[in-house]
Write a protein that holds these residues in place. Structure first.
Motif, PDB file in Angstrom:
ATOM      1  N   ALA A   1      45.497  40.446  38.819  1.00  0.00           N
ATOM      2  CA  ALA A   1      46.312  39.806  39.846  1.00  0.00           C
ATOM      3  C   ALA A   1      47.415  40.750  40.309  1.00  0.00           C
ATOM      4  N   LYS A   2      47.680  40.746  41.595  1.00  0.00           N
ATOM      5  CA  LYS A   2      48.760  41.566  42.129  1.00  0.00           C
ATOM      6  C   LYS A   2      50.118  40.882  42.001  1.00  0.00           C
ATOM      7  N   THR A   3      50.116  39.590  41.713  1.00  0.00           N
ATOM      8  CA  THR A   3      51.357  38.843  41.544  1.00  0.00           C
ATOM      9  C   THR A   3      51.409  38.250  40.139  1.00  0.00           C
ATOM     10  N   ALA A   4      52.615  38.001  39.664  1.00  0.00           N
ATOM     11  CA  ALA A   4      52.789  37.505  38.299  1.00  0.00           C
ATOM     12  C   ALA A   4      52.260  36.092  38.111  1.00  0.00           C
ATOM     13  N   ASP A   5      52.140  35.326  39.204  1.00  0.00           N
ATOM     14  CA  ASP A   5      51.668  33.944  39.074  1.00  0.00           C
ATOM     15  C   ASP A   5      50.149  33.829  39.116  1.00  0.00           C
ATOM     16  N   GLY A   6      49.452  34.962  39.283  1.00  0.00           N
ATOM     17  CA  GLY A   6      47.991  34.950  39.241  1.00  0.00           C
ATOM     18  C   GLY A   6      47.304  34.659  40.551  1.00  0.00           C
ATOM     19  N   SER A   7      48.049  34.563  41.658  1.00  0.00           N
ATOM     20  CA  SER A   7      47.396  34.296  42.944  1.00  0.00           C
ATOM     21  C   SER A   7      46.606  35.519  43.397  1.00  0.00           C
ATOM     22  N   ASP A   8      45.641  35.291  44.283  1.00  0.00           N
ATOM     23  CA  ASP A   8      44.753  36.363  44.718  1.00  0.00           C
ATOM     24  C   ASP A   8      44.486  36.226  46.203  1.00  0.00           C
ATOM     25  N   ASP A   9      43.822  37.207  46.770  1.00  0.00           N
ATOM     26  CA  ASP A   9      43.500  37.211  48.191  1.00  0.00           C
ATOM     27  C   ASP A   9      42.302  36.301  48.441  1.00  0.00           C
ATOM     28  N   ALA A  10      42.550  35.191  49.110  1.00  0.00           N
ATOM     29  CA  ALA A  10      41.480  34.217  49.366  1.00  0.00           C
ATOM     30  C   ALA A  10      40.419  34.755  50.310  1.00  0.00           C
ATOM     31  N   ASN A  11      40.692  35.851  50.998  1.00  0.00           N
ATOM     32  CA  ASN A  11      39.713  36.434  51.922  1.00  0.00           C
ATOM     33  C   ASN A  11      38.766  37.404  51.234  1.00  0.00           C
ATOM     34  N   TYR A  12      38.996  37.662  49.946  1.00  0.00           N
ATOM     35  CA  TYR A  12      38.110  38.562  49.195  1.00  0.00           C
ATOM     36  C   TYR A  12      37.317  37.702  48.210  1.00  0.00           C
ATOM     37  N   ARG A  13      36.113  37.317  48.625  1.00  0.00           N
ATOM     38  CA  ARG A  13      35.290  36.404  47.828  1.00  0.00           C
ATOM     39  C   ARG A  13      33.851  36.891  47.804  1.00  0.00           C
ATOM     40  N   TRP A  14      33.211  36.699  46.653  1.00  0.00           N
ATOM     41  CA  TRP A  14      31.840  37.190  46.541  1.00  0.00           C
ATOM     42  C   TRP A  14      31.086  36.438  45.444  1.00  0.00           C
ATOM     43  N   GLY A  15      29.786  36.624  45.438  1.00  0.00           N
ATOM     44  CA  GLY A  15      28.868  36.060  44.473  1.00  0.00           C
ATOM     45  C   GLY A  15      27.568  36.860  44.560  1.00  0.00           C
ATOM     46  N   PRO A  16      26.496  36.396  43.962  1.00  0.00           N
ATOM     47  CA  PRO A  16      26.392  35.158  43.187  1.00  0.00           C
ATOM     48  C   PRO A  16      26.796  35.397  41.739  1.00  0.00           C
ATOM     49  N   LEU A  17      26.630  34.380  40.902  1.00  0.00           N
ATOM     50  CA  LEU A  17      26.837  34.555  39.473  1.00  0.00           C
ATOM     51  C   LEU A  17      25.689  35.379  38.904  1.00  0.00           C
ATOM     52  N   GLU A  18      26.020  36.239  37.936  1.00  0.00           N
ATOM     53  CA  GLU A  18      25.015  37.099  37.314  1.00  0.00           C
ATOM     54  C   GLU A  18      25.241  37.107  35.800  1.00  0.00           C
TER      55      GLU A  18
END
Length: 264
Positions: free
Chosen positions: A157-174
């Motif tokens: 995480a780039k912030t101490a509260d653990g938030s992340d960039d919602a525009n960076y998303r990917w899958g599938p599960l492996e």
């Protein structure tokens, strides 16, 4: 009078149910906002909160109009997760069939790591590209769990509260465990709950044998393992959690930062 009393009791019962649903919805919203958290703790917190709200007795009754409006808001469907990757996600072909090795340095302590591009090509491609770009340098390891069968450190995480960039998303599960067990030394990808395409920048390091029940999307992608230096994480865990954290789940007592993450 008896009818009025029954009506009052029924109204109170319906309000308790409504408030429990609202509390659950709010907790789920917080979990989605805290991108890439592991679903198990948030789900448990939601259940506890719902039970507490169900046991609460309210001192006044709403009007029928107020109740109907609130109930309508609770029953509206939520947006379904998108089953697609963001535009800047690297192709799994860049990691398929390859093994990446390197060092992950946390607070000056070095872990040897290995990523498995055969078992998890998309995850390995993502972590390799982020590490190569220097994304993780200076990032936080914001979450530590210390329960008997749930021990991990979540990083990236780039912030101490653990938030992340919602525009960076990917899958599938492996490469998800069929038995929900993650042995000590496992490196897996953190994600939003109930979303197979909810992976982002964050990952977690398992420092003791851990069981994480799958959610509706499945388990968590195992991308690699720690090959040396796991004691760096066990020492962080031994120091405990910051005051005010939930029992067994919160921020490490001392801030943990990724000094560097290199792979070749």
């Amino acid at each position: 009078m008896a009818t009025r009393s029954r009506d009052d009791r029924e109204s109170k019962r319906r309000i308790r149910q409504m408030e429990a649903k609202r509390a659950l919805r709010q907790e789920q919203g917080k979990r989605r906002k805290r991108d890439n958290t592991i679903a198990i703790s948030a789900g448990a917190a939601a259940v506890v909160l719902a039970v507490v709200m169900q046991l609460t007795v309210f001192s006044s009754n709403p009007t029928e109009a107020e109740f109907a409006a609130a109930e309508a808001g609770l029953s509206s469907p939520s947006t379904s997760p998108s089953a697609s990757n963001s535009a800047d996600i690297p192709s799994p072909d860049t990691a398929a069939g390859k093994t990446f090795t390197g060092d992950l340095v946390l607070n000056g302590g070095t872990l040897g790591v290995e990523l498995n591009g055969t078992a998890a090509p998309q995850a390995a491609a993502v972590l390799k590209s982020l590490a190569d770009a220097g994304y993780y340098n200076g990032a936080n390891c914001h979450r530590l769990t210390t329960a008997e069968t749930f021990g991990l450190l979540q990083c990236g995480a780039k912030t101490a509260d653990g938030s992340d960039d919602a525009n960076y998303r990917w899958g599938p599960l492996e490469n998800t465990p069929t038995d929900n067990k993650y042995p000590a030394g496992t490196i897996a990808v953190a994600r939003t709950g109930n979303n197979a395409y909810g992976n982002g920048h964050q990952f977690f390091i398992v420092y003791k044998d851990t069981t994480i029940p799958a959610d509706t999307a499945g388990g968590y992608t195992v991308v690699g393992k720690v090959t040396s230096g796991l004691d760096v994480v066990t020492k962080i865990a031994a120091a405990g959690l910051k005051a005010g954290a939930n029992s067994g789940d919160g921020a490490p007592v001392a801030p943990v930062t990724i000094d560097s993450f290199s792979l070749k």
